[in-house]
Design a protein around this motif. Structure first.
Motif, PDB file in Angstrom:
ATOM      1  N   ILE A 136       0.841  -1.206   0.000  1.00 44.93           N
ATOM      2  CA  ILE A 136       0.000   0.000   0.000  1.00 44.93           C
ATOM      3  C   ILE A 136       0.872   1.250   0.000  1.00 44.93           C
ATOM      4  CG2 ILE A 136      -1.637   1.357   1.368  1.00 44.93           C
ATOM      5  CD1 ILE A 136      -2.857  -1.376   2.249  1.00 44.93           C
ATOM      6  N   SER A 137       1.900   1.263   0.844  1.00 41.51           N
ATOM      7  CA  SER A 137       2.787   2.432   0.923  1.00 41.51           C
ATOM      8  C   SER A 137       3.483   2.683  -0.410  1.00 41.51           C
ATOM      9  CB  SER A 137       3.814   2.246   2.041  1.00 41.51           C
ATOM     10  OG  SER A 137       3.162   2.177   3.291  1.00 41.51           O
ATOM     11  N   GLU A 138       3.909   1.599  -1.073  1.00 40.65           N
ATOM     12  CA  GLU A 138       4.544   1.747  -2.394  1.00 40.65           C
ATOM     13  C   GLU A 138       3.549   2.279  -3.421  1.00 40.65           C
ATOM     14  OE1 GLU A 138       8.100  -1.591  -2.292  1.00 40.65           O
ATOM     15  OE2 GLU A 138       6.091  -2.247  -2.881  1.00 40.65           O
ATOM     16  N   GLU A 139       2.310   1.762  -3.402  1.00 43.69           N
ATOM     17  CA  GLU A 139       1.280   2.250  -4.330  1.00 43.69           C
ATOM     18  C   GLU A 139       1.024   3.742  -4.138  1.00 43.69           C
ATOM     19  OE1 GLU A 139      -2.348  -0.049  -4.060  1.00 43.69           O
ATOM     20  OE2 GLU A 139      -1.232  -1.932  -4.267  1.00 43.69           O
ATOM     21  N   LEU A 140       1.074   4.187  -2.885  1.00 43.73           N
ATOM     22  CA  LEU A 140       0.854   5.603  -2.575  1.00 43.73           C
ATOM     23  C   LEU A 140       2.074   6.467  -2.899  1.00 43.73           C
ATOM     24  CD1 LEU A 140      -0.905   5.274   0.904  1.00 43.73           C
ATOM     25  CD2 LEU A 140      -1.992   5.913  -1.253  1.00 43.73           C
ATOM     26  N   GLY A 141       3.233   5.829  -3.092  1.00 41.90           N
ATOM     27  CA  GLY A 141       4.466   6.589  -3.258  1.00 41.90           C
ATOM     28  C   GLY A 141       4.889   7.237  -1.958  1.00 41.90           C
ATOM     29  N   TRP A 142       4.478   6.655  -0.847  1.00 45.93           N
ATOM     30  CA  TRP A 142       4.720   7.190   0.490  1.00 45.93           C
ATOM     31  C   TRP A 142       6.009   6.580   1.027  1.00 45.93           C
ATOM     32  CZ3 TRP A 142       1.914   5.283   5.420  1.00 45.93           C
ATOM     33  CH2 TRP A 142       2.185   6.133   6.492  1.00 45.93           C
ATOM     34  N   GLN A 143       7.108   7.252   0.759  1.00 48.90           N
ATOM     35  CA  GLN A 143       8.429   6.717   1.092  1.00 48.90           C
ATOM     36  C   GLN A 143       8.622   6.474   2.592  1.00 48.90           C
ATOM     37  OE1 GLN A 143       9.323   5.453  -1.500  1.00 48.90           O
ATOM     38  NE2 GLN A 143      11.020   6.545  -2.412  1.00 48.90           N
ATOM     39  N   LEU A 144       8.163   7.399   3.417  1.00 52.07           N
ATOM     40  CA  LEU A 144       8.284   7.195   4.862  1.00 52.07           C
ATOM     41  C   LEU A 144       7.501   5.963   5.301  1.00 52.07           C
ATOM     42  CD1 LEU A 144       8.052  10.832   6.281  1.00 52.07           C
ATOM     43  CD2 LEU A 144      10.045   9.332   6.284  1.00 52.07           C
ATOM     44  N   GLY A 145       6.372   5.725   4.657  1.00 54.33           N
ATOM     45  CA  GLY A 145       5.563   4.553   4.962  1.00 54.33           C
ATOM     46  C   GLY A 145       6.182   3.258   4.482  1.00 54.33           C
ATOM     47  N   VAL A 146       7.086   3.345   3.516  1.00 56.08           N
ATOM     48  CA  VAL A 146       7.765   2.166   2.973  1.00 56.08           C
ATOM     49  C   VAL A 146       8.884   1.706   3.912  1.00 56.08           C
ATOM     50  CG1 VAL A 146       9.273   1.405   1.078  1.00 56.08           C
ATOM     51  CG2 VAL A 146       7.174   2.667   0.565  1.00 56.08           C
ATOM     52  N   ILE A 147       9.562   2.653   4.538  1.00 56.71           N
ATOM     53  CA  ILE A 147      10.738   2.341   5.360  1.00 56.71           C
ATOM     54  C   ILE A 147      10.407   1.396   6.509  1.00 56.71           C
ATOM     55  CG2 ILE A 147      12.410   3.336   6.974  1.00 56.71           C
ATOM     56  CD1 ILE A 147      12.499   5.797   5.160  1.00 56.71           C
ATOM     57  N   VAL A 148       9.308   1.635   7.207  1.00 56.86           N
ATOM     58  CA  VAL A 148       9.008   0.866   8.419  1.00 56.86           C
ATOM     59  C   VAL A 148       8.753  -0.611   8.120  1.00 56.86           C
ATOM     60  CG1 VAL A 148       7.480   0.666  10.428  1.00 56.86           C
ATOM     61  CG2 VAL A 148       8.223   2.922   9.646  1.00 56.86           C
ATOM     62  N   PRO A 149       7.838  -0.948   7.201  1.00 58.77           N
ATOM     63  CA  PRO A 149       7.661  -2.387   6.942  1.00 58.77           C
ATOM     64  C   PRO A 149       8.898  -3.033   6.326  1.00 58.77           C
ATOM     65  CG  PRO A 149       6.250  -1.090   5.485  1.00 58.77           C
ATOM     66  CD  PRO A 149       6.858  -0.148   6.470  1.00 58.77           C
ATOM     67  N   LEU A 150       9.636  -2.287   5.508  1.00 58.71           N
ATOM     68  CA  LEU A 150      10.882  -2.847   4.969  1.00 58.71           C
ATOM     69  C   LEU A 150      11.836  -3.235   6.094  1.00 58.71           C
ATOM     70  CD1 LEU A 150      11.846  -0.584   1.913  1.00 58.71           C
ATOM     71  CD2 LEU A 150      11.249  -3.014   1.854  1.00 58.71           C
ATOM     72  N   SER A 151      11.983  -2.351   7.072  1.00 61.21           N
ATOM     73  CA  SER A 151      12.855  -2.627   8.219  1.00 61.21           C
ATOM     74  C   SER A 151      12.359  -3.832   9.004  1.00 61.21           C
ATOM     75  CB  SER A 151      12.909  -1.419   9.161  1.00 61.21           C
ATOM     76  OG  SER A 151      13.455  -0.318   8.515  1.00 61.21           O
ATOM     77  N   ASN A 152      11.046  -3.902   9.181  1.00 58.57           N
ATOM     78  CA  ASN A 152      10.473  -5.017   9.936  1.00 58.57           C
ATOM     79  C   ASN A 152      10.652  -6.344   9.206  1.00 58.57           C
ATOM     80  OD1 ASN A 152       9.677  -3.436  12.111  1.00 58.57           O
ATOM     81  ND2 ASN A 152       7.722  -2.950  11.176  1.00 58.57           N
ATOM     82  N   ILE A 153      10.483  -6.316   7.884  1.00 56.79           N
ATOM     83  CA  ILE A 153      10.683  -7.530   7.083  1.00 56.79           C
ATOM     84  C   ILE A 153      12.148  -7.961   7.174  1.00 56.79           C
ATOM     85  CG2 ILE A 153      10.672  -8.481   4.736  1.00 56.79           C
ATOM     86  CD1 ILE A 153       8.229  -6.549   4.216  1.00 56.79           C
ATOM     87  N   ALA A 154      13.063  -7.001   7.081  1.00 51.15           N
ATOM     88  CA  ALA A 154      14.491  -7.300   7.194  1.00 51.15           C
ATOM     89  C   ALA A 154      14.794  -7.926   8.556  1.00 51.15           C
ATOM     90  CB  ALA A 154      15.321  -6.035   7.002  1.00 51.15           C
ATOM     91  N   ASN A 155      14.185  -7.390   9.598  1.00 50.50           N
ATOM     92  CA  ASN A 155      14.375  -7.910  10.957  1.00 50.50           C
ATOM     93  C   ASN A 155      13.930  -9.372  11.048  1.00 50.50           C
ATOM     94  OD1 ASN A 155      14.647  -8.182  13.779  1.00 50.50           O
ATOM     95  ND2 ASN A 155      12.612  -7.332  14.117  1.00 50.50           N
ATOM     96  N   ILE A 156      12.759  -9.675  10.519  1.00 51.19           N
ATOM     97  CA  ILE A 156      12.268 -11.060  10.567  1.00 51.19           C
ATOM     98  C   ILE A 156      13.175 -11.975   9.756  1.00 51.19           C
ATOM     99  CG2 ILE A 156      10.427 -12.624   9.818  1.00 51.19           C
ATOM    100  CD1 ILE A 156       8.423 -10.521  10.699  1.00 51.19           C
ATOM    101  N   GLN A 157      13.574 -11.516   8.570  1.00 47.77           N
ATOM    102  CA  GLN A 157      14.453 -12.350   7.743  1.00 47.77           C
ATOM    103  C   GLN A 157      15.751 -12.656   8.480  1.00 47.77           C
ATOM    104  OE1 GLN A 157      13.499 -13.964   5.193  1.00 47.77           O
ATOM    105  NE2 GLN A 157      11.584 -12.880   4.847  1.00 47.77           N
ATOM    106  N   SER A 158      16.239 -11.685   9.214  1.00 47.49           N
ATOM    107  CA  SER A 158      17.450 -11.891  10.006  1.00 47.49           C
ATOM    108  C   SER A 158      17.200 -12.904  11.126  1.00 47.49           C
ATOM    109  CB  SER A 158      17.925 -10.559  10.589  1.00 47.49           C
ATOM    110  OG  SER A 158      19.100 -10.738  11.335  1.00 47.49           O
ATOM    111  N   GLN A 159      16.049 -12.776  11.807  1.00 44.88           N
ATOM    112  CA  GLN A 159      15.715 -13.731  12.871  1.00 44.88           C
ATOM    113  C   GLN A 159      15.565 -15.147  12.333  1.00 44.88           C
ATOM    114  OE1 GLN A 159      12.796 -12.679  15.886  1.00 44.88           O
ATOM    115  NE2 GLN A 159      12.980 -10.517  15.303  1.00 44.88           N
ATOM    116  N   LEU A 160      15.106 -15.249  11.089  1.00 42.09           N
ATOM    117  CA  LEU A 160      14.950 -16.560  10.450  1.00 42.09           C
ATOM    118  C   LEU A 160      16.259 -17.044   9.823  1.00 42.09           C
ATOM    119  CD1 LEU A 160      11.465 -16.038   8.732  1.00 42.09           C
ATOM    120  CD2 LEU A 160      11.952 -17.371  10.803  1.00 42.09           C
ATOM    121  N   GLU A 161      17.307 -16.258  10.026  1.00 41.23           N
ATOM    122  CA  GLU A 161      18.645 -16.538   9.495  1.00 41.23           C
ATOM    123  C   GLU A 161      18.693 -16.534   7.963  1.00 41.23           C
ATOM    124  OE1 GLU A 161      20.359 -19.939  11.486  1.00 41.23           O
ATOM    125  OE2 GLU A 161      20.065 -19.019  13.459  1.00 41.23           O
TER     126      GLU A 161
END
Length: 181
Positions: free
Chosen positions: A125-150
């Motif tokens: 949704i954030s990408e569809e809106l072009g809302w860059q600040l809204g993109v950063i947070v889920p990207l960071s969270n996804i990166a965090n989970i991927q790291s936890q999953l090794e």
């Protein structure tokens, strides 16, 4: 105060907005009982006014309080109520924000797949809106989970995107945090 003035003028909407602000401040200070009291007062007034946009914000606020109190069942209840209203009024930024919050709750449960589902929906949704600040947070969270999953290579892909967007936005705090990790 603004709340007192709104009360004297009979301005229920601004009174409710003031209650919601007071609620948020008190939750940040750790005064959860006071925070909940003001949050529920705001909720009641927004319901009376049939102000779905602000009502959704009040539901999210109460969900945030319950999350701070570690009551994830009630957190989910209030976040879903907020999501329902933001979908009803078509507030895409509100939807993206609450989907991210829902992902955070599932992350606390260590339900990574469910959390990822919410984060990806928020990201989309954030990408569809072009809302860059809204993109950063889920990207960071996804990166965090991927790291936890090794899944470090996947985590790195997402963090590079966060770094890219943060650099474009000139957000030096995020850039510094990423570079320090």
């Amino acid at each position: 105060s603004a709340g007192q003035l709104a009360k004297e003028l009979g301005d229920k909407k601004n009174l409710a907005i003031s209650f919601n602000h007071i609620s948020r401040i008190n939750s940040h200070l750790g005064y959860f009982d006071v925070s909940m009291d003001y949050g529920l007062r705001a909720l009641k007034l927004f319901e009376e006014l049939k102000d779905n946009l602000n009502l959704a914000e009040a539901y999210k606020n109460i969900g945030n309080i319950y999350q701070l109190m570690k009551n994830n069942k009630k957190t989910l209840h209030y976040y879903h109520k907020a999501l329902e209203l933001w979908e009803k009024v078509g507030d895409q930024k509100g939807i993206a924000r609450i989907l991210n919050n829902l992902g955070n709750v599932y992350l606390e449960f260590k339900q990574f797949e469910q959390a990822l589902t919410y984060y990806h929906r928020s990201l989309s949704i954030s990408e569809e809106l072009g809302w860059q600040l809204g993109v950063i947070v889920p990207l960071s969270n996804i990166a965090n989970i991927q790291s936890q999953l090794e899944n470090y290579s996947q985590s790195l892909v997402y963090m590079k995107r966060v770094l890219e967007i943060s650099t474009q936005l000139g957000d030096k705090r995020i850039v510094a945090v990423i570079n320090s990790n």
